[in-house]
Design a protein around this motif. Sequence first.
Motif, PDB file in Angstrom:
ATOM      1  N   ASP A 165      47.279  53.587  49.134  1.00  0.00           N
ATOM      2  CA  ASP A 165      47.514  53.010  50.415  1.00  0.00           C
ATOM      3  C   ASP A 165      48.052  51.562  50.205  1.00  0.00           C
ATOM      4  O   ASP A 165      48.813  50.922  50.918  1.00  0.00           O
ATOM      5  CB  ASP A 165      46.647  53.164  51.713  1.00  0.00           C
ATOM      6  CG  ASP A 165      46.565  54.554  51.792  1.00  0.00           C
ATOM      7  OD1 ASP A 165      47.342  55.419  51.230  1.00  0.00           O
ATOM      8  OD2 ASP A 165      45.551  54.936  52.546  1.00  0.00           O
ATOM      9  N   LEU A 166      47.518  50.797  49.331  1.00  0.00           N
ATOM     10  CA  LEU A 166      47.772  49.432  49.041  1.00  0.00           C
ATOM     11  C   LEU A 166      49.149  49.004  48.012  1.00  0.00           C
ATOM     12  O   LEU A 166      49.139  47.999  47.896  1.00  0.00           O
ATOM     13  CB  LEU A 166      46.353  48.819  48.205  1.00  0.00           C
ATOM     14  CG  LEU A 166      44.911  48.742  48.968  1.00  0.00           C
ATOM     15  CD1 LEU A 166      43.965  48.409  48.307  1.00  0.00           C
ATOM     16  CD2 LEU A 166      45.166  48.283  50.438  1.00  0.00           C
ATOM     17  N   SER A 167      49.669  49.947  47.625  1.00  0.00           N
ATOM     18  CA  SER A 167      50.656  49.744  46.598  1.00  0.00           C
ATOM     19  C   SER A 167      51.993  49.186  47.324  1.00  0.00           C
ATOM     20  O   SER A 167      52.457  48.212  46.582  1.00  0.00           O
ATOM     21  CB  SER A 167      51.169  51.138  46.067  1.00  0.00           C
ATOM     22  OG  SER A 167      51.791  51.790  47.350  1.00  0.00           O
ATOM     23  N   ALA A 168      52.111  48.974  48.555  1.00  0.00           N
ATOM     24  CA  ALA A 168      52.993  48.318  49.467  1.00  0.00           C
ATOM     25  C   ALA A 168      52.775  46.735  49.452  1.00  0.00           C
ATOM     26  O   ALA A 168      53.263  46.025  50.146  1.00  0.00           O
ATOM     27  CB  ALA A 168      53.257  48.866  50.279  1.00  0.00           C
ATOM     28  N   GLY A 169      51.432  46.599  49.116  1.00  0.00           N
ATOM     29  CA  GLY A 169      50.867  45.017  49.378  1.00  0.00           C
ATOM     30  C   GLY A 169      49.897  45.036  50.562  1.00  0.00           C
ATOM     31  O   GLY A 169      49.679  46.050  51.418  1.00  0.00           O
ATOM     32  N   ALA A 212      44.466  40.413  46.540  1.00  0.00           N
ATOM     33  CA  ALA A 212      45.822  40.847  45.994  1.00  0.00           C
ATOM     34  C   ALA A 212      46.080  40.450  44.562  1.00  0.00           C
ATOM     35  O   ALA A 212      46.333  41.306  43.723  1.00  0.00           O
ATOM     36  CB  ALA A 212      46.817  40.528  47.031  1.00  0.00           C
ATOM     37  N   ARG A 213      45.565  39.300  44.003  1.00  0.00           N
ATOM     38  CA  ARG A 213      45.812  38.689  42.891  1.00  0.00           C
ATOM     39  C   ARG A 213      45.074  39.651  41.924  1.00  0.00           C
ATOM     40  O   ARG A 213      45.399  40.113  40.784  1.00  0.00           O
ATOM     41  CB  ARG A 213      45.549  37.212  42.764  1.00  0.00           C
ATOM     42  CG  ARG A 213      45.966  36.697  41.379  1.00  0.00           C
ATOM     43  CD  ARG A 213      45.747  35.126  41.673  1.00  0.00           C
ATOM     44  NE  ARG A 213      46.489  34.475  40.199  1.00  0.00           N
ATOM     45  CZ  ARG A 213      46.570  33.297  39.900  1.00  0.00           C
ATOM     46  NH1 ARG A 213      46.321  32.697  40.887  1.00  0.00           N
ATOM     47  NH2 ARG A 213      47.091  32.804  38.824  1.00  0.00           N
ATOM     48  N   ARG A 214      43.852  39.674  42.545  1.00  0.00           N
ATOM     49  CA  ARG A 214      42.696  40.625  41.512  1.00  0.00           C
ATOM     50  C   ARG A 214      43.219  41.996  41.286  1.00  0.00           C
ATOM     51  O   ARG A 214      43.034  42.763  40.198  1.00  0.00           O
ATOM     52  CB  ARG A 214      41.251  40.569  42.021  1.00  0.00           C
ATOM     53  CG  ARG A 214      40.524  39.148  41.858  1.00  0.00           C
ATOM     54  CD  ARG A 214      39.385  39.186  42.458  1.00  0.00           C
ATOM     55  NE  ARG A 214      38.386  40.287  41.650  1.00  0.00           N
ATOM     56  CZ  ARG A 214      37.666  39.466  40.712  1.00  0.00           C
ATOM     57  NH1 ARG A 214      37.687  38.282  40.252  1.00  0.00           N
ATOM     58  NH2 ARG A 214      36.988  40.210  39.858  1.00  0.00           N
ATOM     59  N   LEU A 215      43.884  42.639  42.437  1.00  0.00           N
ATOM     60  CA  LEU A 215      44.109  44.197  42.451  1.00  0.00           C
ATOM     61  C   LEU A 215      45.868  44.526  41.963  1.00  0.00           C
ATOM     62  O   LEU A 215      46.206  45.119  41.511  1.00  0.00           O
ATOM     63  CB  LEU A 215      44.198  44.657  43.645  1.00  0.00           C
ATOM     64  CG  LEU A 215      42.735  44.572  44.216  1.00  0.00           C
ATOM     65  CD1 LEU A 215      42.596  45.257  45.548  1.00  0.00           C
ATOM     66  CD2 LEU A 215      41.918  45.530  43.329  1.00  0.00           C
ATOM     67  N   GLY A 216      46.433  43.033  41.600  1.00  0.00           N
ATOM     68  CA  GLY A 216      47.808  43.200  41.100  1.00  0.00           C
ATOM     69  C   GLY A 216      48.672  43.818  42.134  1.00  0.00           C
ATOM     70  O   GLY A 216      49.631  44.356  41.759  1.00  0.00           O
ATOM     71  N   ILE A 217      48.520  43.418  43.206  1.00  0.00           N
ATOM     72  CA  ILE A 217      49.379  43.893  44.361  1.00  0.00           C
ATOM     73  C   ILE A 217      50.095  42.426  44.997  1.00  0.00           C
ATOM     74  O   ILE A 217      49.385  41.505  44.917  1.00  0.00           O
ATOM     75  CB  ILE A 217      48.700  44.898  45.297  1.00  0.00           C
ATOM     76  CG1 ILE A 217      47.531  44.168  46.061  1.00  0.00           C
ATOM     77  CG2 ILE A 217      48.402  45.965  44.579  1.00  0.00           C
ATOM     78  CD1 ILE A 217      46.718  45.070  46.963  1.00  0.00           C
ATOM     79  N   SER A 218      50.888  42.695  45.902  1.00  0.00           N
ATOM     80  CA  SER A 218      51.785  41.661  46.699  1.00  0.00           C
ATOM     81  C   SER A 218      50.868  41.310  48.073  1.00  0.00           C
ATOM     82  O   SER A 218      50.183  42.068  48.503  1.00  0.00           O
ATOM     83  CB  SER A 218      52.985  41.813  47.238  1.00  0.00           C
ATOM     84  OG  SER A 218      53.224  42.979  48.167  1.00  0.00           O
ATOM     85  N   ALA A 219      50.892  40.108  48.259  1.00  0.00           N
ATOM     86  CA  ALA A 219      50.106  39.786  49.831  1.00  0.00           C
ATOM     87  C   ALA A 219      50.985  38.507  50.554  1.00  0.00           C
ATOM     88  O   ALA A 219      51.788  38.051  49.960  1.00  0.00           O
ATOM     89  CB  ALA A 219      48.896  38.680  49.139  1.00  0.00           C
TER      90      ALA A 219
END
Length: 321
Positions: free
Chosen positions: A70-74, A91-98
Motif C-alpha cells: 500500500d505504500l508504493s505510491a508514497g 520514507a527514505r529508509r523504505l525507498g518511497i516518496s514523501a
Amino acid sequence: MFDAVKPVDMTQIEAARARIEGLSTITPLVGCDIAPPGKTIRLKLENLQPIGSFKVRPIANAVLSKKRGDLSAGIYTTSSGNSALGVAWMARRLGISATAVVPAGAPQAKLEKLRRLGTRIDMRPDDVWWRAIEAGTLEEQAGVYIDAVRDPASLAGDATIGVEVLEQWPDVEAILVPFGGGGLASGIACAVRALRPDVKIIACELASAHPLQAAFAAGAPTATAHDAGFVSGVGYGSVLPEMWPLLRTMIDEVLTVSLAQVAQAIKLLSEHNRIVAEGAGAVSVAAALAAQYSQSKVCAVISGGNIDSDVFAAILRGQMP
C-alpha cells in the motif's frame, strides 16, 4: 470523519516497542539542576531521537503497521514540522516518496531538514492546512496519509515513552507533557494508566494558546483565540473532537505558561544542562519550573529540539524572538 479515539492497551504498546526497536532511541532521563525548592525534576530527552523529536516513535510504528504494498505510491502527512520529519525519515529508509503538507510560517530548521531528506514540501495557508488535519487527508495528494495523532499505531508509539519513563524512574509521581494534537499526552497516559495509575499526567500549554484548557472549561472542544508566537507544534485553535473523549479521561491536569517562561526555560536548559529544546519541547519544562503542581517528583518530556538557529540565538541573548 474519524471515530472517537480509544485507548491502546499494553499488547499494542509492547508490539510497538518491538516494531520500532532500532529505529527510535531509548532516550535518557536526566536530572534538572534548576528545579524549584522541594521539587525533583527529571528530563526525558526526546530531542535526542534520530529526527530530533519524539515523532519518530508514532510515525515509524504507524508506517510499519501498513501493508508494504500500500505504500508504493508514497506517504504524506500534514505537519508543522516534526511529524513531517518522521514521515520523511521513514520514507527514505523504505525507498518511497514523501510529501509534507506544512503551514505557512513553518520553522525553517524543520523545512531545511525535510529538503535534505528529499521530501516534497507542499506549503498551504494556515486555514487550509488545519482543515486537512481535521479531515486526515488532502484529496489532491497521492499516497497513504500518515496520521500522527489519531491512528492507534501512532498512539502506541507515543505510549512507549511512558513505559520507558516508568522503567527509568519507578518513583515518578507526575509526567508533564507538551500538548499539541494530543497524541503524545494521551499515548503516554495509556501506558501509565495500565502500569502505574497513581502517576499523574499533566498536559502543558501556552497561556496564549490553550485549546485543551478551554475544552476542559467548556466540557467540549471549543474554538479559541491562539497566539503561539515562536512556538510551533502546540496551541492549535481547538482540540480535535475525536480526541476529546480520550483526553478528558486520561489527562489529570492542564498547566499553562507564557511565551516568556518558555523562552526562559530554553535559555536555562542550554546554560545549565547543555540541552537544546525547541519551543514546544520546552513548554513542559517551563511548567515544571513554575511548580504549579502538588507532586514533588516530576518528569518533563522534552518532545523535540528542532529550533531555528536565529530564534535560539535571540533567546540566548535574553531577547523574545
